[in-house]
Design a protein around this motif. Structure first.
Motif, short mmCIF file in Angstrom:
data_model
loop_
_atom_site.label_atom_id
_atom_site.label_comp_id
_atom_site.label_asym_id
_atom_site.label_seq_id
_atom_site.Cartn_x
_atom_site.Cartn_y
_atom_site.Cartn_z
N PHE A 94 0.77 -1.27 0.06
CA PHE A 94 0.03 -0.23 0.00
C PHE A 94 0.91 1.43 0.14
CE2 PHE A 94 -4.38 -1.78 2.07
CZ PHE A 94 -4.61 -1.99 1.10
N ASP A 95 0.37 2.11 -0.65
CA ASP A 95 0.98 3.77 -0.49
C ASP A 95 0.59 4.46 0.49
OD1 ASP A 95 -1.50 4.57 -1.41
OD2 ASP A 95 -0.92 4.81 -3.46
N ILE A 152 -11.63 -3.16 1.82
CA ILE A 152 -10.07 -3.34 1.56
C ILE A 152 -9.68 -3.64 0.19
CG2 ILE A 152 -8.05 -4.58 2.22
CD1 ILE A 152 -9.35 -5.23 5.05
N ARG A 153 -10.44 -4.60 -0.38
CA ARG A 153 -10.26 -4.88 -1.68
C ARG A 153 -10.77 -3.66 -2.67
NH1 ARG A 153 -12.04 -7.39 -6.48
NH2 ARG A 153 -10.98 -9.07 -6.96
N LYS A 154 -11.39 -2.87 -2.35
CA LYS A 154 -11.60 -1.67 -3.13
C LYS A 154 -10.65 -0.64 -3.10
CE LYS A 154 -16.83 -1.45 -2.65
NZ LYS A 154 -17.87 -1.00 -1.75
N LEU A 155 -9.77 -0.81 -1.99
CA LEU A 155 -8.41 0.10 -2.03
C LEU A 155 -7.53 -0.31 -2.92
CD1 LEU A 155 -7.78 0.74 1.76
CD2 LEU A 155 -8.86 2.13 0.27
N CYS A 156 -7.28 -1.54 -3.44
CA CYS A 156 -6.36 -2.14 -4.44
C CYS A 156 -6.31 -1.45 -5.54
CB CYS A 156 -6.16 -3.55 -4.34
SG CYS A 156 -6.12 -4.41 -2.69
N LEU A 189 -4.73 -6.08 -6.65
CA LEU A 189 -6.01 -7.06 -6.42
C LEU A 189 -5.38 -8.63 -6.45
CD1 LEU A 189 -8.62 -5.26 -8.75
CD2 LEU A 189 -8.81 -6.00 -6.26
N LYS A 190 -4.63 -8.76 -7.57
CA LYS A 190 -4.12 -10.20 -7.82
C LYS A 190 -3.36 -10.54 -6.50
CE LYS A 190 -2.65 -9.20 -12.43
NZ LYS A 190 -1.56 -9.18 -13.46
N ASN A 191 -2.62 -9.86 -5.69
CA ASN A 191 -2.03 -10.26 -4.39
C ASN A 191 -3.18 -10.44 -3.27
OD1 ASN A 191 0.45 -10.26 -5.57
ND2 ASN A 191 1.05 -8.10 -4.82
N PHE A 192 -4.16 -9.50 -3.49
CA PHE A 192 -5.13 -9.45 -2.27
C PHE A 192 -6.01 -10.74 -2.67
CE2 PHE A 192 -9.51 -8.89 -1.23
CZ PHE A 192 -9.33 -8.42 0.20
#
Length: 156
Positions: free
Chosen positions: A52-53, A123-127, A132-135
């Motif tokens: 995350f940034d 949380i997924r929406k933050l990606c 998203l692949k890592n999530f």
């Protein structure tokens, strides 16, 4: 009368399953102890795995705070309902009154699961696309962990 007896048994069974699953989850968490995988809990682990940034970290912290607040509310409701239910042991409450509290307990358990689900979705929406692949991989890994697997069937 048979309908009510069957319904009462079914609702009692559902409540029993929910209570046993709660106890089992707490026991598993207690026996396994805190995760010690080089990080300081799921927050830092997620930030690290998803890279995350600063903006995402800030939004993630807000989501965590909101999640904790919602969990606290649900746990307070559960605690109050459980107290009410067990206080009924000392009084001559009707089965219908007991069933109503059991229904409310089941409803709060469902709401609690939705709080967790919606938090994960947020949380997924933050990606971004790469994250998203890592999530998704992280979620798959968690689902395959022992926390999501059913206990072994008893042999007869």
């Amino acid at each position: 009368m048979d309908f009510m007896t069957t319904r009462n048994k079914f609702l009692g069974f559902i409540i029993g399953v929910l209570i046993i699953s709660n106890i089992a989850l707490f026991a598993i968490g207690f026996l396994n102890g805190p995760r010690n995988n080089g990080s300081q809990g799921p927050k830092k682990e997620i930030i690290k795995k998803l890279n995350f940034d600063d903006r995402q970290k800030s939004e993630f912290k807000k989501l965590i705070d909101l999640h904790r607040e919602k969990l606290g509310e649900k746990h307070k409701k559960l605690q109050a309902l459980k107290i009410d239910l067990f206080r009924m042991l000392k009084s001559d409450q009707s089965e219908e009154q007991t069933l109503e509290i059991q229904r409310q307990l089941a409803q709060v358990h469902l709401e609690l699961e939705m709080v967790h689900y919606n938090h994960t979705k947020d949380i997924r929406k933050l990606c971004n696309e790469e994250q998203l692949k890592n999530f998704d991989a992280m979620i798959e890994e968690e689902m395959s962990s022992k926390n999501f697997k059913r206990p072994p069937k008893r042999e007869k």
